[in-house]
Design a protein around this motif. Structure first.
Motif, PDB file in Angstrom:
ATOM      1  N   ILE A  38      54.288  32.564  32.287  1.00 18.90           N
ATOM      2  CA  ILE A  38      53.896  32.615  33.696  1.00 18.90           C
ATOM      3  C   ILE A  38      52.522  33.273  33.871  1.00 18.90           C
ATOM      4  CG2 ILE A  38      54.457  33.703  35.907  1.00 18.90           C
ATOM      5  CD1 ILE A  38      57.331  32.868  35.501  1.00 18.90           C
ATOM      6  N   PRO A  39      52.213  34.379  33.166  1.00 19.48           N
ATOM      7  CA  PRO A  39      50.842  34.907  33.285  1.00 19.48           C
ATOM      8  C   PRO A  39      49.774  33.900  32.859  1.00 19.48           C
ATOM      9  CG  PRO A  39      52.273  36.591  32.398  1.00 19.48           C
ATOM     10  CD  PRO A  39      53.085  35.322  32.431  1.00 19.48           C
ATOM     11  N   GLN A  40      50.049  33.082  31.819  1.00 21.30           N
ATOM     12  CA  GLN A  40      49.105  32.030  31.431  1.00 21.30           C
ATOM     13  C   GLN A  40      48.959  30.997  32.548  1.00 21.30           C
ATOM     14  OE1 GLN A  40      50.954  31.032  27.520  1.00 21.30           O
ATOM     15  NE2 GLN A  40      48.849  31.014  26.762  1.00 21.30           N
ATOM     16  N   ALA A  41      50.077  30.643  33.148  1.00 21.90           N
ATOM     17  CA  ALA A  41      50.020  29.693  34.264  1.00 21.90           C
ATOM     18  C   ALA A  41      49.213  30.268  35.415  1.00 21.90           C
ATOM     19  CB  ALA A  41      51.432  29.348  34.729  1.00 21.90           C
ATOM     20  N   GLY A  42      49.265  31.591  35.593  1.00 19.16           N
ATOM     21  CA  GLY A  42      48.470  32.239  36.628  1.00 19.16           C
ATOM     22  C   GLY A  42      46.970  32.034  36.420  1.00 19.16           C
ATOM     23  N   HIS A  43      46.557  31.820  35.167  1.00 19.73           N
ATOM     24  CA  HIS A  43      45.141  31.568  34.898  1.00 19.73           C
ATOM     25  C   HIS A  43      44.686  30.227  35.473  1.00 19.73           C
ATOM     26  CE1 HIS A  43      45.471  34.440  31.203  1.00 19.73           C
ATOM     27  NE2 HIS A  43      45.424  35.095  32.359  1.00 19.73           N
ATOM     28  N   LEU A  44      45.628  29.314  35.719  1.00 17.40           N
ATOM     29  CA  LEU A  44      45.279  28.046  36.367  1.00 17.40           C
ATOM     30  C   LEU A  44      44.800  28.292  37.799  1.00 17.40           C
ATOM     31  CD1 LEU A  44      48.307  25.883  35.141  1.00 17.40           C
ATOM     32  CD2 LEU A  44      45.963  25.852  34.240  1.00 17.40           C
ATOM     33  N   ILE A  45      45.379  29.285  38.451  1.00 17.83           N
ATOM     34  CA  ILE A  45      44.936  29.672  39.792  1.00 17.83           C
ATOM     35  C   ILE A  45      43.509  30.194  39.721  1.00 17.83           C
ATOM     36  CG2 ILE A  45      45.385  31.195  41.762  1.00 17.83           C
ATOM     37  CD1 ILE A  45      48.334  31.264  40.827  1.00 17.83           C
ATOM     38  N   THR A  46      43.249  31.017  38.706  1.00 15.04           N
ATOM     39  CA  THR A  46      41.901  31.556  38.513  1.00 15.04           C
ATOM     40  C   THR A  46      40.903  30.441  38.245  1.00 15.04           C
ATOM     41  OG1 THR A  46      42.834  33.611  37.622  1.00 15.04           O
ATOM     42  CG2 THR A  46      40.517  33.153  37.132  1.00 15.04           C
ATOM     43  N   ALA A  47      41.290  29.448  37.435  1.00 12.36           N
ATOM     44  CA  ALA A  47      40.388  28.341  37.102  1.00 12.36           C
ATOM     45  C   ALA A  47      39.995  27.565  38.357  1.00 12.36           C
ATOM     46  CB  ALA A  47      41.047  27.411  36.086  1.00 12.36           C
ATOM     47  N   TYR A  48      40.973  27.281  39.224  1.00  7.44           N
ATOM     48  CA  TYR A  48      40.678  26.565  40.470  1.00  7.44           C
ATOM     49  C   TYR A  48      39.728  27.382  41.339  1.00  7.44           C
ATOM     50  CZ  TYR A  48      41.341  24.097  44.889  1.00  7.44           C
ATOM     51  OH  TYR A  48      41.116  23.393  46.053  1.00  7.44           O
ATOM     52  N   ALA A  49      40.026  28.660  41.456  1.00 11.26           N
ATOM     53  CA  ALA A  49      39.196  29.523  42.298  1.00 11.26           C
ATOM     54  C   ALA A  49      37.763  29.600  41.776  1.00 11.26           C
ATOM     55  CB  ALA A  49      39.810  30.915  42.368  1.00 11.26           C
ATOM     56  N   LEU A  50      37.590  29.662  40.466  1.00  5.85           N
ATOM     57  CA  LEU A  50      36.246  29.692  39.893  1.00  5.85           C
ATOM     58  C   LEU A  50      35.509  28.382  40.177  1.00  5.85           C
ATOM     59  CD1 LEU A  50      36.898  31.463  36.467  1.00  5.85           C
ATOM     60  CD2 LEU A  50      35.755  32.409  38.485  1.00  5.85           C
ATOM     61  N   ALA A 342      44.345  36.906  41.045  1.00  7.26           N
ATOM     62  CA  ALA A 342      45.287  36.278  40.114  1.00  7.26           C
ATOM     63  C   ALA A 342      45.143  36.850  38.714  1.00  7.26           C
ATOM     64  CB  ALA A 342      45.067  34.766  40.101  1.00  7.26           C
ATOM     65  N   PHE A 343      43.892  37.078  38.286  1.00  7.75           N
ATOM     66  CA  PHE A 343      43.667  37.574  36.922  1.00  7.75           C
ATOM     67  C   PHE A 343      44.116  39.025  36.768  1.00  7.75           C
ATOM     68  CE2 PHE A 343      40.952  39.760  33.816  1.00  7.75           C
ATOM     69  CZ  PHE A 343      41.280  39.032  32.673  1.00  7.75           C
ATOM     70  N   LEU A 344      43.649  39.897  37.668  1.00 10.06           N
ATOM     71  CA  LEU A 344      43.959  41.329  37.526  1.00 10.06           C
ATOM     72  C   LEU A 344      45.443  41.612  37.726  1.00 10.06           C
ATOM     73  CD1 LEU A 344      40.924  42.980  39.367  1.00 10.06           C
ATOM     74  CD2 LEU A 344      41.301  42.726  36.900  1.00 10.06           C
ATOM     75  N   SER A 345      46.079  40.897  38.649  1.00  5.55           N
ATOM     76  CA  SER A 345      47.503  41.165  38.881  1.00  5.55           C
ATOM     77  C   SER A 345      48.378  40.642  37.754  1.00  5.55           C
ATOM     78  CB  SER A 345      47.946  40.553  40.218  1.00  5.55           C
ATOM     79  OG  SER A 345      47.747  39.153  40.229  1.00  5.55           O
ATOM     80  N   GLY A 346      47.833  39.762  36.924  1.00  2.00           N
ATOM     81  CA  GLY A 346      48.594  39.294  35.766  1.00  2.00           C
ATOM     82  C   GLY A 346      48.587  40.283  34.609  1.00  2.00           C
ATOM     83  N   ILE A 347      47.632  41.220  34.612  1.00  4.96           N
ATOM     84  CA  ILE A 347      47.518  42.166  33.490  1.00  4.96           C
ATOM     85  C   ILE A 347      48.773  43.024  33.325  1.00  4.96           C
ATOM     86  CG2 ILE A 347      46.259  44.198  32.643  1.00  4.96           C
ATOM     87  CD1 ILE A 347      43.699  42.901  33.739  1.00  4.96           C
ATOM     88  N   PRO A 348      49.312  43.668  34.386  1.00  2.00           N
ATOM     89  CA  PRO A 348      50.529  44.466  34.172  1.00  2.00           C
ATOM     90  C   PRO A 348      51.714  43.627  33.711  1.00  2.00           C
ATOM     91  CG  PRO A 348      50.011  44.287  36.526  1.00  2.00           C
ATOM     92  CD  PRO A 348      48.825  43.785  35.776  1.00  2.00           C
TER      93      PRO A 348
END
Length: 390
Positions: A38-50, A342-348
């Motif tokens: 799920i944290p990896q999937a969260g990076h898809l949100i980051t990719a769209y935002a970038l 999305a990125f920072l909240s995935g760290i914990p």
């Protein structure tokens, strides 16, 4: 009555809002389908935002010399193609690329669309015309995101992106049929447009937008696993909670507009980021309570969208020399916040903490936005005093 020429802008906003936010509701389904965490999937949100951050100023600057209607059609054609690519992505790497590419026309569409809406508006009704376009975005969170979440849970997450692509295609056709030809405004040069970035106030306004709204996106990015794993909602009820967030957003954007008419934009932002910090702390503290999370879902969504009018006014106030470029900066700022949150909240989560832990990151980001807003307010007052002394 809504002018027919504004309907394609609202439809485009609906498709954009759906693709941006629906992935938060189907994140576990996407992760399972691609065989990732799920944290990896969260990076898809980051990719769209970038993609939004890169695309908004770049595409607007490259195409500012063309008639706005044709520019909007090109943007929605790109949107259609890359969302279809997301639906057929065979692996994580291709999905990352397709989400980045799908984000490119997002902010550019809203930037040019806002200019088109203002030119099509009847005299004295520019704000109403802009509201019509953004109504599509809020309706996406009331109707499109819950429906897409249900579709992703019960059929296939890939079908969700096919639906989005279909909305994009219909928007292209509607733009051609319903939006009249508008001549492009004469422009000097790209370098002239870029002069708006010389002022430190614009950079500070972008920082407030990017970091402060990151708090909301940190909350929203992992809302589905939070509600199922911590609050213990059944997966089938997640679309209902997403609807609650969407209704809150719809109410919030109208309340935020009223507040922005009565309070200077920077003071309004300071108030709303303060309340956002409190709400996000409550999300972490009361994550195990279903009634509390329903109330907080509504309130957090409303607070987030209430920020929109004031932020847009603040950015435009400091970028008047380049009409369409300045108009696109709001979406860039919001999506820097999306990527950061999305990125920072995935760290914990990668460190093994619970799905409630992103809420503490979220509150920290909102609080940082408060600090930046205070700094900008004090800077403005110092400049005013210096001007009076001179």
């Amino acid at each position: 009555m809504i002018k027919k020429s504004l309907l394609p802008l609202a439809l485009g906003g609906f498709g954009i809002g759906m693709t941006e936010f629906v992935i938060m509701g189907i994140l576990p389904d996407v992760a399972s389908g691609l065989g990732i965490s799920i944290p990896q999937a969260g990076h898809l949100i980051t990719a769209y935002a970038l993609g939004v951050v890169v695309g908004a100023p770049t595409l607007v600057s490259l195409m500012a010399h063309r008639p706005p209607r044709s520019v909007l059609m090109w943007f929605m054609a790109m949107f259609t193609l890359f969302n279809a690519m997301s639906a057929f992505s065979p692996n994580y790497e291709m999905m990352m690329l397709s989400r980045f590419m799908a984000g490119l026309p997002h902010g550019a569409f809203f930037g040019v669309g806002a200019v088109v809406a203002s030119r099509l508006a009847d005299e004295g009704k520019v704000a109403a015309a802009l509201a019509t376009m953004f109504t599509g975005l809020t309706l996406a969170n009331v109707l499109g995101v819950p429906a897409g979440t249900w579709l992703g849970h019960n059929m296939s997450w890939r079908a969700v992106f096919l639906v989005v692509a279909a909305i994009g295609l219909v928007t292209v056709l509607a733009l051609r049929q319903l939006v009249p030809h508008i001549e492009a405004k004469a422009r000097t040069s790209l370098l002239h447009d870029l002069r708006i970035f010389r002022g430190p106030a614009l950079w500070l306004a972008l920082a407030i937008t990017s970091i402060g709204t990151g708090g909301f996106f940190a909350f929203f990015s992992y809302i589905a696993p939070l509600l199922t794993d911590v609050t213990h909602f059944a997966p089938a009820t997640i679309p209902m909670v997403m609807t609650v967030v969407g209704v809150g957003m719809t109410v919030g954007v109208h309340l935020g507009g009223r507040l922005a008419d009565r309070v200077p934009p920077l003071q309004s932002i300071l108030i709303l980021l303060g309340t956002m910090t409190v709400l996000l702390l409550c999300n972490g503290l009361f994550a195990s309570s279903q009634p509390a999370m329903l109330v907080l879902a509504f309130a957090t969504g409303a607070n987030a969208l209430a920020l929109g009018p004031s932020i847009q006014m603040l950015l435009i106030e400091h970028s008047r020399e380049a009409e369409m470029l300045g108009s696109s900066l709001g979406q860039s700022g919001f999506n820097i916040g999306n990527a950061t949150g999305a990125f920072l909240s995935g760290i914990p989560l990668t460190l093994g903490y619970s799905y409630a832990s992103p809420q503490w990151v979220a509150a920290g980001l909102a609080l940082a936005g408060v600090a930046l807003a205070l700094a900008m307010l004090m800077q403005g007052r110092a400049q005013a005093r210096a001007a009076c002394g001179a």
